[in-house]
Enzyme design. Structure first.
Site, mmCIF file in Angstrom:
data_model
loop_
_atom_site.group_PDB
_atom_site.id
_atom_site.type_symbol
_atom_site.label_atom_id
_atom_site.label_comp_id
_atom_site.label_asym_id
_atom_site.label_seq_id
_atom_site.Cartn_x
_atom_site.Cartn_y
_atom_site.Cartn_z
ATOM 1 N N CYS A 94 -16.677 12.893 60.076
ATOM 2 C CA CYS A 94 -17.365 13.461 60.832
ATOM 3 C C CYS A 94 -17.353 12.386 62.292
ATOM 4 O O CYS A 94 -18.053 11.298 61.971
ATOM 5 C CB CYS A 94 -18.709 13.421 60.315
ATOM 6 S SG CYS A 94 -19.853 14.721 61.055
ATOM 7 N N LEU A 95 -16.804 12.884 63.302
ATOM 8 C CA LEU A 95 -16.728 11.676 64.393
ATOM 9 C C LEU A 95 -16.396 12.846 65.494
ATOM 10 O O LEU A 95 -15.649 13.912 65.613
ATOM 11 C CB LEU A 95 -15.135 11.230 64.456
ATOM 12 C CG LEU A 95 -15.033 9.901 65.047
ATOM 13 C CD1 LEU A 95 -16.198 8.977 65.195
ATOM 14 C CD2 LEU A 95 -13.510 9.386 64.955
#
Lengths: 134, 186
Positions: A94-95
Site C-alpha cells: 500500500c504505497l
C-alpha cells in the site's frame, strides 16, 4: 527484434542505471530481466539498524506496455513477505506512488528506495490485519 | 545518440557491458538534456515553468493520461499545455523517429523588441506641431498650421511654408470670423 518500443527502451535504460548505481541492499538479476523485460525480480535486503535488518525480500515489478505512463505493479513475492502495516500478507504494497501518485519521472530505482524507506521507518512490526482489528 | 547499443541488448550481451560502453563514454553533458520521461535526449523539447525538460510527445502523453490532474512529473507543480516553452536548439531533430499522432508542440511566444523612443507617429520633437481636426467640410488643420508660423522648421513641411504669410493670414481671419460668428452670431 525490431526497434524496441518506447517502454522497452526506457526499461533497458533503467536496468543499466540500476546495475550501475543500485540503492543500498538492492540487486537485480539482469540476465533474467532480459528474458522478460516487463517482469523484473528485484532482491532487497532489510536495511541495517532497522526492524528488517538481516532479512531478504524479493520484489516483483510488472510493467505494462504503457509504462512509464502507467505505474508498475509492485508486490513482494517469495516466502518472506515483510510484516509491515502497509504490506498485505499476499505481498501487496500500500504505497501511494504505486497508484495515484505515480509519475513517469519515478523509476525502479526510486520505487525501491521508497519501499526501503517505508520499511525502515517502521517502528513496530504489525501486519495489516492486526491494524484493522484495533 | 545512444540508439544502437539498445538494439544490441536483444542478443546476449550483458547489461554491464552495455552500461559501461554506453554510460561512461557517453558525454556526460548529454544527461543534462534527457527527457524526464523517456530518459532519452529530449526531442521536440519543451520546458515547464518549473524548469523541467521533456520531449513534447512524452509530456503530451502524460497530460493525456491524467487530464484532470496535470502535474509536473518531476516536482508535481501545476503544468499545462499553454505554460510550457519549446526549446529550439541549432541541431535539427530530423533523424529521429517520426512520432506522429501527436499534436505539434506549442509554439514560442514572440514579443516585439522595445524601441527607444515611445511614439514615432506624432513628431512632438520637431518644431511643426500638426494636428488635423475636421468637422464636416472644414479642414481646421489650416487653422492650426496658421498658428504655427512662429516655430516652423525650414527643413520640413515645405509645402506649408510655400503658401506664404498672406494666404495663411487670410485664412486666420476667416477662421476667427467663423468662430465669432458661431459664438455671437446666434
Amino acid at each position: 527484434m525490431a526497434s524496441p518500443s518506447p517502454s522497452e527502451r526506457r526499461l533497458q535504460k533503467e536496468l543499466s542505471s540500476l546495475m550501475k548505481d543500485p540503492p543500498p541492499g538492492v540487486s537485480v538479476d539482469a540476465n533474467a530481466v532480459y528474458q522478460h523485460l516487463n517482469l523484473w525480480n528485484v532482491h532487497m535486503k532489510g536495511a541495517d539498524g532497522t526492524l528488517y535488518q538481516g532479512e531478504d525480500f524479493q520484489l516483483q515489478f510488472r510493467f505494462s506496455s504503457k509504462y512509464p505512463f502507467d505505474s508498475p505493479e509492485v508486490t513482494f513475492v517469495g516466502d518472506n513477505i515483510p510484516i509491515h502495516p502497509h504490506v498485505y500478507s499476499n505481498g501487496h504494497i500500500c504505497l501511494s506512488i504505486l497508484t495515484d501518485d505515480w509519475s513517469p519521472a519515478l523509476s525502479v530505482q526510486s520505487v525501491c528506495l521508497s519501499i526501503i524507506s517505508m520499511l525502515s521507518s517502521c517502528k513496530e512490526k504489525a501486519s495489516t490485519l492486526s491494524i484493522e482489528k484495533h | 545518440m545512444n540508439r544502437k547499443p539498445t538494439t544490441a541488448s536483444s542478443s546476449n550481451s550483458l547489461p554491464t557491458d552495455n552500461s559501461k560502453n554506453n554510460g561512461d563514454e557517453k558525454d556526460k553533458g548529454d544527461q543534462m538534456f534527457e527527457c524526464n520521461i523517456c530518459l532519452d535526449t529530449a526531442k521536440d523539447a519543451v520546458i515547464s515553468m518549473c524548469g523541467h525538460l521533456f520531449c513534447w510527445p512524452c509530456l503530451h502523453q502524460w497530460l493525456e493520461t491524467r487530464p484532470n490532474k496535470k502535474l509536473c512529473p518531476v516536482c508535481k507543480s501545476g503544468i499545462s499545455k499553454e505554460k510550457v516553452i519549446p526549446l529550439y536548439g541549432r541541431g535539427s531533430t530530423n533523424q529521429e523517429d517520426p512520432r506522429n499522432k501527436v499534436p505539434p508542440r506549442p509554439s514560442g511566444q514572440r514579443a516585439e523588441a522595445e524601441t527607444g523612443s515611445g511614439f514615432g507617429g506624432f513628431g512632438f520633437g520637431d518644431g511643426s506641431f500638426q494636428v488635423s481636426i475636421g468637422i464636416g467640410a472644414f479642414p481646421f488643420n489650416l487653422l492650426v498650421s496658421a498658428f504655427n508660423f512662429t516655430s516652423h522648421n525650414p527643413s520640413d513641411n515645405q509645402v506649408e511654408n510655400d503658401r506664404g504669410p498672406v494666404i495663411s493670414k487670410i485664412f486666420l481671419f476667416l477662421a476667427f470670423a467663423l468662430v465669432f460668428w458661431m459664438i455671437f452670431g446666434l
